[in-house]
Design a protein around this motif. Structure first.
Motif, mmCIF file in Angstrom:
data_model
loop_
_atom_site.group_PDB
_atom_site.id
_atom_site.type_symbol
_atom_site.label_atom_id
_atom_site.label_comp_id
_atom_site.label_asym_id
_atom_site.label_seq_id
_atom_site.Cartn_x
_atom_site.Cartn_y
_atom_site.Cartn_z
ATOM 1 N N LYS A 127 0.828 -1.210 0.000
ATOM 2 C CA LYS A 127 0.000 0.000 0.000
ATOM 3 C C LYS A 127 0.862 1.259 0.000
ATOM 4 O O LYS A 127 0.609 2.166 -0.765
ATOM 5 N N THR A 128 1.837 1.305 0.915
ATOM 6 C CA THR A 128 2.727 2.475 0.912
ATOM 7 C C THR A 128 4.157 2.030 1.205
ATOM 8 O O THR A 128 4.392 0.990 1.824
ATOM 9 N N THR A 130 7.940 4.241 2.224
ATOM 10 C CA THR A 130 8.527 5.567 2.442
ATOM 11 C C THR A 130 10.014 5.421 2.735
ATOM 12 O O THR A 130 10.412 4.537 3.493
ATOM 13 N N GLU A 145 8.168 8.689 -1.544
ATOM 14 C CA GLU A 145 6.890 8.163 -1.055
ATOM 15 C C GLU A 145 6.226 7.372 -2.146
ATOM 16 O O GLU A 145 6.125 7.835 -3.281
ATOM 17 N N ARG A 147 2.612 5.415 -2.962
ATOM 18 C CA ARG A 147 1.233 5.100 -2.579
ATOM 19 C C ARG A 147 0.661 4.289 -3.706
ATOM 20 O O ARG A 147 0.458 4.812 -4.806
ATOM 21 N N ARG A 386 -1.925 5.905 4.869
ATOM 22 C CA ARG A 386 -2.165 5.371 3.533
ATOM 23 C C ARG A 386 -2.744 6.436 2.620
ATOM 24 O O ARG A 386 -3.476 7.288 3.095
#
Ligand SMILES: Nc1ncnc2c1ncn2[C@@H]1O[C@H](COP(=O)(O)OP(=O)(O)OP(=O)(O)O)[C@@H](O)[C@H]1O
Ligand SMILES: [Mg+2]
Length: 386
Positions: A127-128, A130, A145, A147, A386
């Motif tokens: 989902k993410t 970082t 980032e 997403r 998220r």
């Protein structure tokens, strides 16, 4: 060096953030979560190899690896006045792993796949992700980032999109290679790929370490130890041979190791007082061979940023454990070390080392906690939204 490790909703690790030092000793009773923490580190390592989804699937996918308790424990549940029960989910399913390190930290959030026609309905979805600078992934410290299918990098005060069609089952660490616009991705990937895990040296009668092997220069001992003779010879040629010999003498007084080679075939010889000929690796006891494997692993001429040793005491006599602790402490001056142990002699000897930080794990209501860590005194950590 890793400064902290954070895990959420992975097996017994509902929400754990631990501080890390140069030499980390993980202890705790059976079932307290030592192996879960170790597996979480391995999953992080898999993200940089492109294998995190497959590794999770091998463990049974999210249905089996996700924290099996309630999202939160109420005060009543903790005091035993209320039964432990789940309610309607407040948040989406999210298994999260991350670390803070110099120069960059990284975290990943895995969740359930969006419904589709695919047959791979159990594959978790990324989902993410970082990449950040500093102690945690606060929005202000994020540098890269991701997403879903979109990834962007910070450019001064704004963000630049660098990919918009990422596979949801693959990490940015393996999908983005753009040293110009996203050098942080490469740095994190290269760091993680150099982590080294040692958890199952083979020492049985048929183990490859007991047989002569074709040898090439081997700065890094293989994870199962099969290239022991070549690794030993490599240390003797380009590493610290004095330290290697001292380590043998420290554990086995009066003994020494030499490497024989016939053409490209390398074999290890162990010289013991009182014998007319050296012993071959096939003739060594399990414990002796295992200890030599540890010596070779820990004297690598190419020290990794992180070395993880899972129960290094296996099949060693307690009398050898203080020497093993000295070996580990000396390696901790070259790499960050993570040692999971059950052996009281090894634990006691490591505790004496100044650089050693003990992380004692315990379970409360099946949740792994760090002994002595209050709600507010863990390292700072913020999971990205998220
Ligand atoms: N999905 C899950 N949710 C919650 N707890 C889980 C889940 N999967 C496994 N566990 C629990 O995690 C606990 C810790 O397991 P782990 O293997 O990390 O223990 P350990 O400290 O390595 O113990 P040992 O010393 O016996 O190897 C086990 O008691 C297991 O029941
Ligand atoms: Mg275990």
């Amino acid at each position: 060096m890793l400064q902290s490790l954070a895990v959420a909703n992975y097996r017994s690790l509902r929400e754990l953030v631990i501080p890390l030092g140069p030499l980390n000793l993980i202890t705790g009773a059976n079932g307290s979560g030592k192996s879960n923490l170790y597996r979480a580190l391995r999953l992080l390592a898999e993200t940089a190899q492109g294998g995190v989804v497959a590794a999770l699937a091998r463990e049974g996918g999210l249905p089996s690896t996700l924290w099996a308790g309630p999202e939160q424990f109420s005060r009543g549940m903790r005091s035993g006045q209320q039964p432990v029960q789940g309610g309607p989910r407040q948040q989406s399913v999210a298994m999260k792993l991350g670390f803070a390190a110099e120069p960059f930290g990284y975290c990943i959030d895995l969740g359930l796949p969006t419904p589709s026609a695919s047959a791979f309905t159990l594959d978790p979805e990324i989902k993410t992700e970082t990449i950040f600078a500093g102690a945690s992934a606060r929005p202000a410290s994020a540098l890269v980032e991701r997403r879903g299918a979109l990834a962007k990098v910070r450019q001064g005060r704004s963000w630049e999109v660098i990919a918009s069609h990422l596979n949801l089952y693959e990490s940015v660490l393996t999908q983005i290679s753009d040293p110009e616009r996203a050098p942080e991705v490469q740095t994190v990937r290269d760091q993680i790929r150099r982590w080294r895990f040692y958890d199952h040296f083979r020492c049985d009668a048929h183990s490859p370490a007991r047989q002569p092997q074709i040898g090439t220069r081997t700065p890094v001992l293989g994870h199962d130890g099969q290239d022991l003779a070549a690794a030993w010879q490599t240390i003797a040629e380009i590493g610290n041979i004095r330290a290697l010999e001292d380590a043998v003498e420290d554990a086995f007084p009066g003994c020494r190791v030499s490497i024989g080679h016939e053409g490209c075939w390398f074999s290890l010889h162990f010289h013991q007082p009182g014998l007319l000929r050296p012993l071959s690796a096939a003739e060594l006891s399990d414990g002796t061979l295992r200890y030599l494997l540890w010596i070779a692993a820990l004297h690598t001429p190419r020290p990794p940023p992180l070395m993880v040793l899972n129960e290094p005491e296996t099949s060693l006599h307690p009398d050898l454990l203080p020497a093993l602790a000295r070996l580990i402490a000396s390696a901790a001056t070259r790499s960050q070390l993570w040692v999971v142990s059950h052996a009281s002699r090894l634990i006691a000897a490591l505790r004496e080392e100044r650089s050693c930080q003990e992380l004692a794990l315990e379970k409360t209501l099946s949740e792994t906690e760090l002994t002595g860590q209050g709600l507010l005194d863990g390292p700072p950590w913020v999971w990205p939204k998220r």
